[in-house]
Design a protein around this motif. Structure first.
Motif, mmCIF file in Angstrom:
data_model
loop_
_atom_site.group_PDB
_atom_site.id
_atom_site.type_symbol
_atom_site.label_atom_id
_atom_site.label_comp_id
_atom_site.label_asym_id
_atom_site.label_seq_id
_atom_site.Cartn_x
_atom_site.Cartn_y
_atom_site.Cartn_z
ATOM 1 N N ASP A 150 0.821 -1.208 0.000
ATOM 2 C CA ASP A 150 0.000 0.000 0.000
ATOM 3 C C ASP A 150 0.865 1.272 0.000
ATOM 4 O O ASP A 150 0.497 2.296 0.585
ATOM 5 C CB ASP A 150 -0.937 -0.035 1.219
ATOM 6 C CG ASP A 150 -2.166 0.841 1.010
ATOM 7 O OD1 ASP A 150 -2.482 1.154 -0.155
ATOM 8 O OD2 ASP A 150 -2.786 1.226 2.025
ATOM 9 N N GLY A 151 2.023 1.175 -0.616
ATOM 10 C CA GLY A 151 2.904 2.342 -0.751
ATOM 11 C C GLY A 151 3.785 2.657 0.439
ATOM 12 O O GLY A 151 4.515 3.652 0.424
ATOM 13 N N HIS A 152 3.748 1.810 1.487
ATOM 14 C CA HIS A 152 4.513 2.161 2.684
ATOM 15 C C HIS A 152 4.710 0.961 3.603
ATOM 16 O O HIS A 152 3.752 0.518 4.232
ATOM 17 C CB HIS A 152 3.776 3.277 3.437
ATOM 18 C CG HIS A 152 4.618 3.967 4.449
ATOM 19 N ND1 HIS A 152 4.129 4.960 5.263
ATOM 20 C CD2 HIS A 152 5.917 3.820 4.793
ATOM 21 C CE1 HIS A 152 5.094 5.382 6.065
ATOM 22 N NE2 HIS A 152 6.184 4.707 5.796
ATOM 23 N N SER A 153 5.927 0.450 3.670
ATOM 24 C CA SER A 153 6.216 -0.643 4.627
ATOM 25 C C SER A 153 7.369 -0.196 5.529
ATOM 26 O O SER A 153 7.145 0.655 6.367
ATOM 27 C CB SER A 153 6.539 -1.937 3.877
ATOM 28 O OG SER A 153 5.378 -2.415 3.236
ATOM 29 N N HIS A 154 8.592 -0.752 5.364
ATOM 30 C CA HIS A 154 9.723 -0.158 6.097
ATOM 31 C C HIS A 154 9.902 1.286 5.628
ATOM 32 O O HIS A 154 10.247 2.177 6.391
ATOM 33 C CB HIS A 154 11.007 -0.964 5.853
ATOM 34 C CG HIS A 154 12.263 -0.239 6.224
ATOM 35 N ND1 HIS A 154 12.689 -0.116 7.520
ATOM 36 C CD2 HIS A 154 13.157 0.451 5.462
ATOM 37 C CE1 HIS A 154 13.804 0.606 7.544
ATOM 38 N NE2 HIS A 154 14.109 0.971 6.307
ATOM 39 N N ILE A 188 4.242 -0.261 10.364
ATOM 40 C CA ILE A 188 4.506 -1.637 10.790
ATOM 41 C C ILE A 188 3.435 -2.628 10.291
ATOM 42 O O ILE A 188 3.780 -3.680 9.773
ATOM 43 C CB ILE A 188 4.726 -1.721 12.324
ATOM 44 C CG1 ILE A 188 6.012 -0.956 12.677
ATOM 45 C CG2 ILE A 188 4.838 -3.174 12.775
ATOM 46 C CD1 ILE A 188 6.362 -0.956 14.156
ATOM 47 N N PRO A 189 2.136 -2.325 10.400
ATOM 48 C CA PRO A 189 1.159 -3.299 9.873
ATOM 49 C C PRO A 189 1.391 -3.611 8.390
ATOM 50 O O PRO A 189 1.312 -4.773 7.976
ATOM 51 C CB PRO A 189 -0.186 -2.604 10.101
ATOM 52 C CG PRO A 189 0.061 -1.688 11.255
ATOM 53 C CD PRO A 189 1.471 -1.210 11.094
ATOM 54 N N ASN A 190 1.700 -2.595 7.590
ATOM 55 C CA ASN A 190 1.976 -2.846 6.163
ATOM 56 C C ASN A 190 3.267 -3.628 5.960
ATOM 57 O O ASN A 190 3.386 -4.434 5.039
ATOM 58 C CB ASN A 190 2.091 -1.523 5.399
ATOM 59 C CG ASN A 190 0.747 -0.855 5.213
ATOM 60 O OD1 ASN A 190 -0.283 -1.413 5.555
ATOM 61 N ND2 ASN A 190 0.769 0.352 4.672
#
Ligand SMILES: [Zn+2]
Length: 282
Positions: A150-154, A188-190
């Protein structure tokens, strides 16, 4: 402590950062040219030395795994030498949006680099891709996959690189091994969602963004799982802080004990918690 130049497979070398600092990878092609993956201007001498020691005749591509300063700040140096820089559109977008102030902040402790590299500045990648792309050199096929859920993890740019011919997976900062991760630029959830498909990915060697390299899929899977469990555990405790059921000291103590007690970069624990508390949480 010095960094270690490690031969990962017959054509892949990794500069393993000391004490869990950033890893850089070199993939050497049949004709002696190379693809370099990530480079930090503060450690440019290590990168140049590694390219020399591995007998690379030139760098054809620099690939950024994501936007963070410790992975992209040498873009300027390589762009000046006419080298093509490849990254996800997410990486470029994040650099365009927030990269300037971050670059200034990270350069504050090392002003001498402005003397050594006049005009040193944030430099965006010039070849962008959305979901996946390939970078090829003689005998080398690199598969770049954008994995920021969704465009954003770490980060907003998270990209993994798979070297087909020698089955090496370069995971960027989606994976830290043996060290506490930096979570405060992340979602963090992503990040948890982004890790799941990596449990089943295929490779013989695995290079994390920080920490030692991993031999084999079985060990790799255990490391991905450990990363997942760490983030899930930490996120749960952050929510307990938010609900007033746990103190920050309790959470810091927990993250430094038990299964995590041998992890390096311990200073990251308090920083990760502080950023969460002060709302500097992206
Ligand atoms: Zn990072």
């Amino acid at each position: 402590m010095d960094s270690e130049l490690k031969q990962v497979s017959s054509s892949v070398y990794a500069v393993i950062g000391p004490e869990g600092s950033t890893n850089f990878s070199i993939v050497k092609a049949r004709d002696g040219s190379a693809a370099l993956i990530d480079a930090d201007i503060r450690r440019i001498d290590e990168v140049d030395e590694a390219l020399k020691l591995t007998g690379c005749s030139k760098v054809s591509y620099l690939i950024d795994t994501h936007e963070h300063f410790d992975h992209t700040s040498a873009n300027f140096y390589f762009a000046q030498r006419g080298i093509t820089i490849v990254a996800s559109a997410g990486t470029a977008g994040a650099m365009r949006e927030l990269g300037g102030p971050d670059f200034e902040r990270m350069m504050k402790p090392v002003p001498e680099l402005y003397e050594r590299f006049p005009c040193l500045c944030l430099t965006l990648p010039d070849v962008l891709f959305s979901d996946s792309t390939q970078v090829t050199l003689p005998g080398v096929t690199l598969h770049l996959t954008y994995r920021a859920e969704d465009g954003h993890s770490h980060s907003k740019g998270d990209t993994t690189i798979y070297f087909e011919e020698e089955e090496v997976l370069i995971a960027g900062d989606l994976l830290y091994t043996e060290v506490h991760p930096v979570t405060f630029f992340g979602n963090i959830p992503n990040w948890l969602t982004a890790l799941k498909p990596l449990f089943d990915s295929h490779y013989k060697k695995l290079v994390p963004g920080h920490g030692p390299t991993v031999e084999g899929e079985q060990a790799g899977r255990a490391y991905f799982k450990r990363m997942y469990d760490y983030l899930e555990d930490f996120y749960g405790h952050l929510q307990e802080i938010e609900a007033g059921r746990e103190s920050t000291d309790q959470v810091a103590k927990h993250m430094l004990s038990g299964a995590y007690s041998a992890f390096g970069k311990t200073r990251m624990v308090q920083r990760n918690i502080n950023h969460f508390l002060t709302g500097r949480w992206f």
